[in-house]
Design a protein around this motif. Structure first.
Motif, short mmCIF file in Angstrom:
data_model
loop_
_atom_site.label_atom_id
_atom_site.label_comp_id
_atom_site.label_asym_id
_atom_site.label_seq_id
_atom_site.Cartn_x
_atom_site.Cartn_y
_atom_site.Cartn_z
N ARG A 138 0.84 -1.20 0.00
CA ARG A 138 0.00 0.00 0.00
C ARG A 138 0.89 1.26 0.00
NH1 ARG A 138 -3.21 1.90 4.22
NH2 ARG A 138 -2.57 0.24 5.63
N ALA A 139 1.93 1.21 0.79
CA ALA A 139 2.85 2.35 0.84
C ALA A 139 3.52 2.53 -0.52
CB ALA A 139 3.90 2.13 1.93
N MET A 140 3.87 1.42 -1.15
CA MET A 140 4.51 1.49 -2.46
C MET A 140 3.59 2.13 -3.50
SD MET A 140 6.87 -1.72 -3.45
CE MET A 140 7.66 -1.28 -4.97
N ALA A 141 2.32 1.72 -3.45
CA ALA A 141 1.35 2.29 -4.39
C ALA A 141 1.19 3.78 -4.12
CB ALA A 141 0.01 1.56 -4.26
N THR A 142 1.12 4.14 -2.85
CA THR A 142 0.96 5.56 -2.50
C THR A 142 2.17 6.36 -2.98
OG1 THR A 142 -0.22 4.84 -0.53
CG2 THR A 142 0.44 7.15 -0.58
N TYR A 143 3.33 5.75 -2.87
CA TYR A 143 4.57 6.45 -3.25
C TYR A 143 4.54 6.89 -4.72
CZ TYR A 143 9.53 7.52 -3.58
OH TYR A 143 10.73 8.16 -3.78
N LYS A 144 3.83 6.09 -5.53
CA LYS A 144 3.75 6.42 -6.97
C LYS A 144 2.96 7.71 -7.19
CE LYS A 144 4.38 1.88 -8.96
NZ LYS A 144 3.69 0.65 -8.57
N ASN A 145 2.05 8.00 -6.26
CA ASN A 145 1.28 9.23 -6.34
C ASN A 145 2.05 10.34 -5.60
OD1 ASN A 145 -0.51 11.32 -5.95
ND2 ASN A 145 -2.27 9.98 -5.58
N LYS A 146 2.95 11.00 -6.33
CA LYS A 146 3.89 11.94 -5.71
C LYS A 146 3.19 13.03 -4.90
CE LYS A 146 7.56 10.01 -7.07
NZ LYS A 146 7.97 9.03 -6.11
N LYS A 147 2.02 13.49 -5.44
CA LYS A 147 1.33 14.59 -4.78
C LYS A 147 0.81 14.14 -3.41
CE LYS A 147 -2.06 18.13 -5.87
NZ LYS A 147 -3.33 17.64 -5.32
N LEU A 148 0.18 12.98 -3.41
CA LEU A 148 -0.36 12.46 -2.15
C LEU A 148 0.76 12.20 -1.14
CD1 LEU A 148 -2.62 11.37 -0.41
CD2 LEU A 148 -2.50 9.19 -1.65
N TRP A 149 1.85 11.60 -1.63
CA TRP A 149 2.97 11.31 -0.73
C TRP A 149 3.48 12.59 -0.10
CZ3 TRP A 149 4.70 6.45 0.64
CH2 TRP A 149 5.85 6.41 1.42
N ARG A 150 3.65 13.62 -0.92
CA ARG A 150 4.14 14.90 -0.42
C ARG A 150 3.19 15.49 0.62
NH1 ARG A 150 8.57 17.76 -2.60
NH2 ARG A 150 9.32 15.71 -2.22
N GLU A 151 1.88 15.38 0.35
CA GLU A 151 0.91 15.89 1.33
C GLU A 151 1.04 15.15 2.66
OE1 GLU A 151 -3.03 15.56 -0.28
OE2 GLU A 151 -2.53 17.00 -1.87
N MET A 152 1.21 13.84 2.56
CA MET A 152 1.36 13.06 3.80
C MET A 152 2.63 13.45 4.54
SD MET A 152 -0.03 9.27 2.68
CE MET A 152 0.14 8.48 4.28
N GLN A 153 3.70 13.66 3.79
CA GLN A 153 4.96 14.08 4.43
C GLN A 153 4.76 15.38 5.19
OE1 GLN A 153 7.47 14.00 0.79
NE2 GLN A 153 8.99 13.02 2.10
N LYS A 154 4.07 16.32 4.52
CA LYS A 154 3.88 17.64 5.15
C LYS A 154 3.04 17.52 6.41
CE LYS A 154 4.68 20.71 1.32
NZ LYS A 154 4.14 21.64 0.36
#
Ligand code: ADP
Ligand code: GLC
Length: 480
Positions: free
Chosen positions: A426-442
């Protein structure tokens, strides 16, 4: 309010895990809340070296079989520390265990001496604590020894950082450590025919705290209590969970001197340089599009690393990278080394302890994995969030209290490699969505885990305890 804070570890001088971090950060935060707090610490050489304005409080020619003295001095942080200097006990390579990983044979004396000296300190100094706050089984005998002295005594608080470590010793030890019969019974220091140092603390401390609210519930509910759940239920009213904070100066990506490039939530693109440098350090060719999963931890079954070893091949086959910094159980160390052999250029393993590298990993990894079967609090996932690495954790203890699934990290439920594997996919799939990953990081970086709130909670607890006459009566009736 005078509090003697006793701990067997303190970063950066003596540390094997999170206890060292907590002992370094909580007392200064208490001081800021107006608590007059002083340390009680073991005389390991690294601490003695930095102790300023040193004076001898008292000397014992023979103390639990060793020559000892109590020193008073100032730590570099400005806080006052009392130190039990007993070279035969504490000048050793290995705080708890020898080079083979075996408990030191005189551990019962090393820790009893520490507790006895903490309980007796008030007899030798004009500074009289209202509270003695001990940590883990190392300090478990302090509340018991306080009961062997004549009234009035300070109140006692014991914080459980990990109930799996209980300090159990053969029954005859009670005579060597001067534990009177009135304290050694089922409702006291005895635990299935052994002397239980943690059990003594749980039996006799005025308050028991643990390092997250969820863990406070879990240890009263079955397996997570490691045999003490029933006993703890009888003490339920005295137990509370106070979530640890983190030292946001030491763990700060904006100013961290150990990392390649400083950054904050507003310029996360700068973080890339840390990932590149980290991959290079582990001889993994830089592939920006591949997620980098990482571990910084003691390696043992409680932390769930057998599950991770089972789950990783499927993930690596999908192209993820993995690095690990840790040490502990030999089987696990060997398992991870073998994995690196099977996946050259994709997996990097460093067996050992390396504080600076742990910072580099937090700054460069995409996700930090903590598949713990049990986790009283966990600091590593909080460091991860502060550094914009998303934590991937099991839903237990402090991990449950700090990580929200899909918002600031990834959470799985069961102690099961399959479940862990699904969460990693699931994390790998999310990582492909750069925008979502960045939002989660923030969002992860926005979380606040400072010590202020926790220190305030501890202060309230101390205040509750200082009108303690009723407690004394209650305690005496428990002993009767
Ligand atoms: P625990 O106390 O159970 O080990 P925590 O997450 O509370 O778990 O704290 C672990 C602490 O030890 C963190 O500061 C982490 O960075 C550090 N740590 C663990 N293993 C290593 C290692 N091999 N090298 C450097 N630091 C480590
Ligand atoms: C223990 C626990 C860990 C916790 C740390 C500090 O080592 O295993 O979960 O974060 O203590 O309280």
């Amino acid at each position: 309010m005078r509090v003697l804070f006793a701990a067997f570890e303190i970063y950066p001088y003596v540390k094997t895990g999170g206890l060292g971090d907590v002992a370094a950060a909580l007392p200064p935060a208490l001081k800021e809340q107006g608590v007059d707090v002083r340390f009680f610490l073991p005389g390991v050489p690294e601490l003695l070296e930095v102790l300023g304005d040193r004076e001898t409080v008292v000397e014992f020619p023979v103390y639990f079989g060793a020559k000892a003295r109590i020193l008073k001095g100032t730590l570099p942080t400005g806080l006052i520390a009392y130190i039990l200097d007993a070279p035969d006990f504490y000048h050793r390579k290995g705080l708890y265990v020898d080079a083979q990983g075996l408990d030191w044979p005189d551990n019962h004396l090393r820790f009893a001496a520490f507790c006895r000296a903490a309980a007796d300190l008030q007899d030798f100094v004009s500074w009289k604590p209202d509270i003695i706050h001990g940590n883990d089984w190392h300090c478990g005998l302090i509340p018991a020894y306080l009961l062997t002295k004549s009234a009035p005594q300070p109140a006692s608080v014991l914080t459980i950082h990990n109930i799996a470590y209980q300090g159990l010793f053969p029954t005859h030890v009670q005579h060597q450590i001067g534990l009177p019969a009135f304290l050694y019974h089922m409702e006291g220091a005895e635990f299935y025919g052994k002397v239980g140092y943690l059990k003594a603390g749980l039996a006799f401390a005025d308050r028991i705290t643990t390092v997250s609210p969820t863990y406070a519930r879990e240890i009263q509910q079955g397996e997570q209590g490691c045999g003490l759940d029933g006993f703890l239920r009888t003490r339920s009213a005295r137990i509370c969970g106070i979530l640890n904070g983190i030292d946001t100066d030491i763990w700060n990506p904006e100013s961290d001197q150990d990392i390649e490039r400083n950054y904050d939530a507003q310029n996360l693109e700068k973080r890339e340089a840390n990932k590149t440098a980290l991959l290079k350090l582990f001889n993994i060719p830089s592939q920006k599009d591949k997620p980098l999963f990482a571990v910084v931890s003691r390696l043992n079954l409680q932390k769930g690393f057998d599950l991770l070893l089972d789950a990783l091949p499927a993930l690596l086959d999908q192209g993820a990278n993995f690095i690990l910094l840790g040490s502990g159980d030999r089987d696990l160390e060997e398992g991870f080394i073998a994995l690196a052999d099977d996946y050259p250029g994709q997996v990097g393993i460093k067996i050992g302890y390396d504080e600076a590298l742990s910072h580099k990993i937090q700054a460069g990894a995409d996700a930090i994995v903590m598949p713990s079967r049990s986790e009283p609090c966990g600091l590593v996932q909080m460091y991860a969030m502060r550094y914009g690495a998303l934590p991937l954790v099991r839903n237990t203890g402090g991990l449950a209290d700090t990580v929200e699934d899909g918002v600031i990290g990834f959470v799985f439920e069961e102690e099961d490699a399959e479940e862990l594997s699904k969460a990693m996919m699931r994390a790998m799939a999310t990582y492909k969505n750069k925008k979502l990953w960045r939002e989660m990081q923030k969002e992860a970086m926005r979380q606040s885990f400072t010590w202020n709130d926790s220190a305030r909670r501890y202060k309230e607890l101390y205040e509750e305890l200082t009108g303690k006459e009723e407690e004394d009566e209650d305690r005496l009736s428990r002993l009767a």
